[in-house]
Design an enzyme around this catalytic site. Sequence first.
Site, PDB file in Angstrom:
ATOM      1  N   ARG A 136       0.894  -0.905  -0.052  1.00  0.00           N
ATOM      2  CA  ARG A 136       0.029   0.185   0.137  1.00  0.00           C
ATOM      3  C   ARG A 136       0.815   1.271   0.007  1.00  0.00           C
ATOM      4  NH1 ARG A 136      -4.860   1.094   4.317  1.00  0.00           N
ATOM      5  NH2 ARG A 136      -3.328   1.944   5.543  1.00  0.00           N
ATOM      6  N   THR A 140      -0.909   7.663  -0.533  1.00  0.00           N
ATOM      7  CA  THR A 140      -2.480   7.520  -1.135  1.00  0.00           C
ATOM      8  C   THR A 140      -3.292   6.272  -0.626  1.00  0.00           C
ATOM      9  OG1 THR A 140      -1.532   6.318  -2.800  1.00  0.00           O
ATOM     10  CG2 THR A 140      -1.571   8.276  -3.223  1.00  0.00           C
ATOM     11  N   ASP A 234       0.328  -1.097  12.675  1.00  0.00           N
ATOM     12  CA  ASP A 234       0.868  -1.647  11.471  1.00  0.00           C
ATOM     13  C   ASP A 234       1.139  -3.056  11.686  1.00  0.00           C
ATOM     14  OD1 ASP A 234       2.664  -2.562   9.481  1.00  0.00           O
ATOM     15  OD2 ASP A 234       2.828  -0.344   8.712  1.00  0.00           O
ATOM     16  N   ASP A 237       4.979  -4.265  10.369  1.00  0.00           N
ATOM     17  CA  ASP A 237       5.909  -3.862  11.078  1.00  0.00           C
ATOM     18  C   ASP A 237       5.960  -4.394  12.708  1.00  0.00           C
ATOM     19  OD1 ASP A 237       6.397  -2.150   9.223  1.00  0.00           O
ATOM     20  OD2 ASP A 237       5.816  -0.248  10.474  1.00  0.00           O
TER      21      ASP A 237
HETATM   22  C1  PRP Z   1      -1.065  -3.921   4.866  1.00  0.00           C
HETATM   23  C2  PRP Z   1      -1.952  -5.063   4.974  1.00  0.00           C
HETATM   24  C3  PRP Z   1      -2.668  -5.357   3.979  1.00  0.00           C
HETATM   25  C4  PRP Z   1      -3.240  -3.908   3.626  1.00  0.00           C
HETATM   26  C5  PRP Z   1      -4.444  -3.307   3.856  1.00  0.00           C
HETATM   27  O1  PRP Z   1      -0.114  -3.974   3.903  1.00  0.00           O
HETATM   28  O2  PRP Z   1      -1.042  -6.108   5.405  1.00  0.00           O
HETATM   29  O3  PRP Z   1      -2.197  -5.986   3.026  1.00  0.00           O
HETATM   30  O4  PRP Z   1      -1.938  -2.991   4.187  1.00  0.00           O
HETATM   31  O5  PRP Z   1      -4.799  -2.158   3.592  1.00  0.00           O
HETATM   32  P1  PRP Z   1      -6.000  -1.847   2.332  1.00  0.00           P
HETATM   33  O6  PRP Z   1      -7.010  -3.011   2.896  1.00  0.00           O
HETATM   34  O7  PRP Z   1      -6.405  -0.522   2.634  1.00  0.00           O
HETATM   35  O8  PRP Z   1      -5.334  -2.134   1.176  1.00  0.00           O
HETATM   36  P2  PRP Z   1       0.992  -3.086   3.557  1.00  0.00           P
HETATM   37  O9  PRP Z   1       0.904  -2.684   2.304  1.00  0.00           O
HETATM   38  O10 PRP Z   1       0.944  -2.031   4.677  1.00  0.00           O
HETATM   39  O11 PRP Z   1       2.342  -4.011   3.605  1.00  0.00           O
HETATM   40  P3  PRP Z   1       3.155  -4.950   4.713  1.00  0.00           P
HETATM   41  O12 PRP Z   1       2.238  -6.111   4.686  1.00  0.00           O
HETATM   42  O13 PRP Z   1       4.535  -4.962   4.126  1.00  0.00           O
HETATM   43  O14 PRP Z   1       3.065  -4.191   6.005  1.00  0.00           O
HETATM   44  N1  URA Z   2      -2.222  -2.258   7.242  1.00  0.00           N
HETATM   45  C1  URA Z   2      -2.143  -2.393   8.635  1.00  0.00           C
HETATM   46  O1  URA Z   2      -1.267  -3.327   9.068  1.00  0.00           O
HETATM   47  N2  URA Z   2      -2.886  -1.643   9.690  1.00  0.00           N
HETATM   48  C2  URA Z   2      -3.881  -0.748   9.239  1.00  0.00           C
HETATM   49  O2  URA Z   2      -4.461  -0.401  10.105  1.00  0.00           O
HETATM   50  C3  URA Z   2      -4.147  -1.044   7.875  1.00  0.00           C
HETATM   51  C4  URA Z   2      -3.310  -1.430   7.157  1.00  0.00           C
END
Ligand code: PRP
Ligand code: URA
Length: 242
Positions: A136, A140, A234, A237
Amino acid sequence: SDVKPYPTQCVGPDYRSESQKPTAVVSVGVEFDTVTILPQTPQLIALLSIIRNKETQRGDFIFYSNRIIRLLVEEGLNHLPTVEHTVTTPVGRPYDGLSFQGKICGVSIMRAGEAMEQGLRECCRSVRIGKILIQRDEETSQPKLFYDKLPEDIADRWVLLLDPMLATGGSAIMAVDVLKSRGVPEERILFLNVLASPAGIQNFATKFPKLRVVTAFVDQGLDEKNYIIPGLGDFGDRYYTR
Ligand code: PRP
Ligand code: URA
């Protein structure tokens, strides 16, 4: 504006009267038959209370998230087809039971979804696992597809799609579009998710009306940065780096 009212409920063993049970915030309900929310048991609420706590350190975050993930996988398996299967016990008697029908595979949305692979492997020995890297955009909130590697025969399998967080729904929708482009019919995909927002569920379930979702909890809403609230921060993280 998207924030739903706080649903509180007495949570506790059935043998206790309502006045003897503590009150806790439970999942928001949803109107889609395809969405299963795990029973809001004392155990689940206590586990979620640990991983939502900002004071919880990484070791505990991993341990208790894994426990919730295991509950999701166990429930998810109930949504796969079974056939009648009779076995003979060591005392020579038949037992009319069931066995799973069809092949499965897991597909994780990297990075956070990879945290759910171990729970799937613990329940389904040597399960094949595919990966889709979607990130993500932090400004944005739009998802971007970087990479995918999926089993060649994925179109012949049931797919357990893994991502703990469903915020706007953009990442999970993009992942399903990849699976559909490889010939996996929507009705053979099961999305396993720890925490969803009402808007994410709405977007996802409306777009894919035949796809089943199993989630542990639908939260109140999204903040201005499209983080789930009250949420847990997150996930990737906290599980991998913090
Ligand atoms: C996070 C999460 C989902 C997404 C959810 O991943 O694990 O994949 O955001 O958000 P959305 O429903 O608005 O698309 P991120 O892209 O932050 O990557 P990560 O898994 O590396 O933390
Ligand atoms: N991804 C996350 O890890 N946490 C949130 O709250 C939204 C997207």
